[in-house]
Design a protein around this motif. Structure first.
Motif, PDB file in Angstrom:
ATOM      1  N   THR A   5     -89.210 -29.619 -22.741  1.00 27.42           N
ATOM      2  CA  THR A   5     -88.981 -30.129 -24.012  1.00 27.42           C
ATOM      3  C   THR A   5     -89.677 -31.523 -24.463  1.00 27.42           C
ATOM      4  O   THR A   5     -90.556 -32.095 -23.901  1.00 27.42           O
TER       5      THR A   5
ATOM      6  N   SER B 166     -91.935 -33.984 -23.752  1.00 27.68           N
ATOM      7  CA  SER B 166     -91.020 -34.749 -22.717  1.00 27.68           C
ATOM      8  C   SER B 166     -90.522 -34.775 -21.294  1.00 27.68           C
ATOM      9  O   SER B 166     -90.735 -35.644 -20.114  1.00 27.68           O
TER      10      SER B 166
ATOM     11  N   ILE C 295     -79.468 -34.046 -23.336  1.00 29.14           N
ATOM     12  CA  ILE C 295     -80.454 -34.612 -23.737  1.00 29.14           C
ATOM     13  C   ILE C 295     -80.804 -35.699 -24.354  1.00 29.14           C
ATOM     14  O   ILE C 295     -79.556 -36.040 -25.019  1.00 29.14           O
TER      15      ILE C 295
ATOM     16  N   ILE D  34     -87.661 -26.441 -26.849  1.00 31.73           N
ATOM     17  CA  ILE D  34     -86.357 -26.124 -26.604  1.00 31.73           C
ATOM     18  C   ILE D  34     -87.488 -25.110 -25.719  1.00 31.73           C
ATOM     19  O   ILE D  34     -87.201 -24.006 -26.303  1.00 31.73           O
TER      20      ILE D  34
ATOM     21  N   ASP E 232     -82.066 -38.428 -27.288  1.00 34.49           N
ATOM     22  CA  ASP E 232     -83.102 -38.449 -28.172  1.00 34.49           C
ATOM     23  C   ASP E 232     -83.169 -39.785 -29.066  1.00 34.49           C
ATOM     24  O   ASP E 232     -82.288 -40.348 -29.264  1.00 34.49           O
TER      25      ASP E 232
ATOM     26  N   ASN F 204     -86.716 -34.779 -29.275  1.00 36.32           N
ATOM     27  CA  ASN F 204     -86.163 -34.571 -27.642  1.00 36.32           C
ATOM     28  C   ASN F 204     -86.907 -34.708 -26.662  1.00 36.32           C
ATOM     29  O   ASN F 204     -87.857 -34.595 -26.252  1.00 36.32           O
TER      30      ASN F 204
ATOM     31  N   LEU G  43     -83.870 -34.370 -20.120  1.00 35.39           N
ATOM     32  CA  LEU G  43     -82.914 -33.114 -20.682  1.00 35.39           C
ATOM     33  C   LEU G  43     -82.572 -32.944 -18.815  1.00 35.39           C
ATOM     34  O   LEU G  43     -83.151 -32.986 -17.515  1.00 35.39           O
TER      35      LEU G  43
ATOM     36  N   ARG H  21     -85.394 -24.249 -31.244  1.00 35.76           N
ATOM     37  CA  ARG H  21     -85.493 -26.041 -31.892  1.00 35.76           C
ATOM     38  C   ARG H  21     -83.814 -26.475 -33.169  1.00 35.76           C
ATOM     39  O   ARG H  21     -83.894 -26.103 -34.303  1.00 35.76           O
TER      40      ARG H  21
ATOM     41  N   LYS I 109     -90.761 -33.621 -27.763  1.00 36.71           N
ATOM     42  CA  LYS I 109     -90.963 -33.842 -28.908  1.00 36.71           C
ATOM     43  C   LYS I 109     -90.900 -33.353 -30.331  1.00 36.71           C
ATOM     44  O   LYS I 109     -92.352 -32.693 -30.777  1.00 36.71           O
TER      45      LYS I 109
END
Length: 381
Positions: free
Chosen positions: A199, A185, A249, A210, A251, A235, A238, A228, A201
């Motif tokens: 980050t 991400s 962050i 992360i 989501d 995720n 950020l 995690r 997903k």
């Protein structure tokens, strides 16, 4: 006096005339037939945009795949920070040629950034997000394809020079990747530039990742601290909130969360933000001037405005329904700029909490390829 004027966003010409410093907003045109940085002029009076101009990145774009196997029609990189500006440098990615481009921004003509050297290999497949540390003169790119890695570079006057070997990420992917789940991400340095964060997903059935890589003596340590948090599944973008210890962050499963980092770089969720009407909240921004964070949703025109200190939602920024949704964004001076789901960029005055402009990009190019946003010029925070 000169330093004070520069801080306030002004330039002194040779004749001694003081004028507002030129400002620009940029985004990436992620076109497989030839990628471009698109620059737009920014009014020093009201932050409004004009005169989009293309500048070749020297590489090609590539479109990520959706769950049907076809190319997605928006957010083709599944990422935040596909374009980054720091000082007089602009960095971007070329996922179709697996390269990274560095530009120099002319002070008096920021609408025509100049390519520095040639694009360099990204150290993996499908580069999609990039970060820069001026303290270490170090740029790092995240790759999200079959060879998903992090590669860093020393930034020199003649271009980018690889620093260290590619560092592997945990994904089982293809090139181009299928997403958004199970893709990288974002990549960014914390405010002190002592740590590089990535980050990632999750797959949709478990938490995301992360990654935190310590940085010292201009080098990124290849062994990251991996967190995690169970509350985070997909995720996405950020943004740090003025210090190394707290970030926000996005989501898309629920909205966003405030995340705290301890001295060992472990991440924990301090507060979950369930955004009313959330559909696909993926991007974040932070205004240091207003101590305010912003969550942007690809499927709605509403932008959640959060107090970065109290961690409470305090208001909503709205724009005309025709803009449809909010994607990548950037903040410059007192203005927020967002790529819209429609062929447009919305401009907001943050101090007035009002929409200033909807800049129409219809006819300029395919909205499918528009990705990333960055700002140059104006006040330095």
């Amino acid at each position: 006096m000169k330093n004070v004027l520069q801080i306030l966003g002004f330039t002194t010409l040779a004749a001694g005339v003081v004028v507002p410093a030129p400002r620009a907003v940029y985004f990436l045109e992620n076109n497989p037939s030839g990628a471009n940085i698109v620059s737009l002029k920014v009014s020093s009076q009201d932050g409004s945009l004009s005169d989009p101009t293309r500048i070749s990145t020297g590489g090609n774009g590539l479109v990520g795949l959706g769950n049907t196997g076809a190319g997605v029609m928006m957010d083709t990189l599944f990422s935040q920070d596909a374009v980054v500006v720091s000082g007089s440098y602009l960095f971007t990615v070329n996922p179709g040629t697996n390269t990274v481009s560095l530009f120099s921004i002319p002070k008096l003509d920021p609408w025509h950034p100049q390519l520095v050297g040639s694009p360099v290999p990204s150290g993996g497949d499908f580069p999609m997000s990039i970060a820069y540390s001026p303290r270490h003169r170090l740029a790092c790119v995240a790759n999200s394809g079959a060879k998903n890695t992090v590669q860093c570079y020393d930034v020199t006057a003649t271009g980018l020079r690889p620093s260290g070997e590619p560092m592997p990420l945990p994904l089982n992917q293809t090139t181009p990747p299928a997403g958004p789940p199970n893709t990288v991400s974002d990549i960014l340095f914390n405010p002190s530039q002592s740590t590089l964060f990535v980050t990632i997903k999750g797959s949709g059935s478990g938490p995301g990742y992360i990654y935190a890589y310590p940085v010292s003596c201009g080098k990124v340590h290849p062994s990251p601290r991996i967190s995690r948090p169970a509350a985070l599944g997909l995720n996405f973008g950020l943004s740090f909130l003025g210090s190394d210890s707290r970030a926000i962050i996005a989501d898309p499963g629920f909205g966003g969360a405030f995340v705290d980092f301890d001295c060992n770089l472990n991440a924990s969720v301090s507060k979950v933000i369930n955004v009313t009407g959330n559909a696909a909240t993926c991007w974040t921004q932070y205004s240091a001037d207003l101590h305010t964070a912003y969550l942007l949703d690809a499927a709605t025109t509403n932008i959640a405005v959060l107090d970065a200190v109290s961690m409470e939602v305090k208001s909503t920024l709205t724009s005309p329904a025709v803009t449809a949704g909010k994607f990548d964004a950037t903040i410059g001076d007192d203005y927020l700029y967002t790529l819209d789901a429609s062929d447009s960029i919305s401009v907001y005055s943050l101090k007035k909490s009002t929409a200033v402009q909807t800049f129409n990009l219809t006819g300029f190019g395919s909205r499918q390829f528009f990705q990333g946003m960055a700002f140059y010029g104006g006040r330095v925070y």
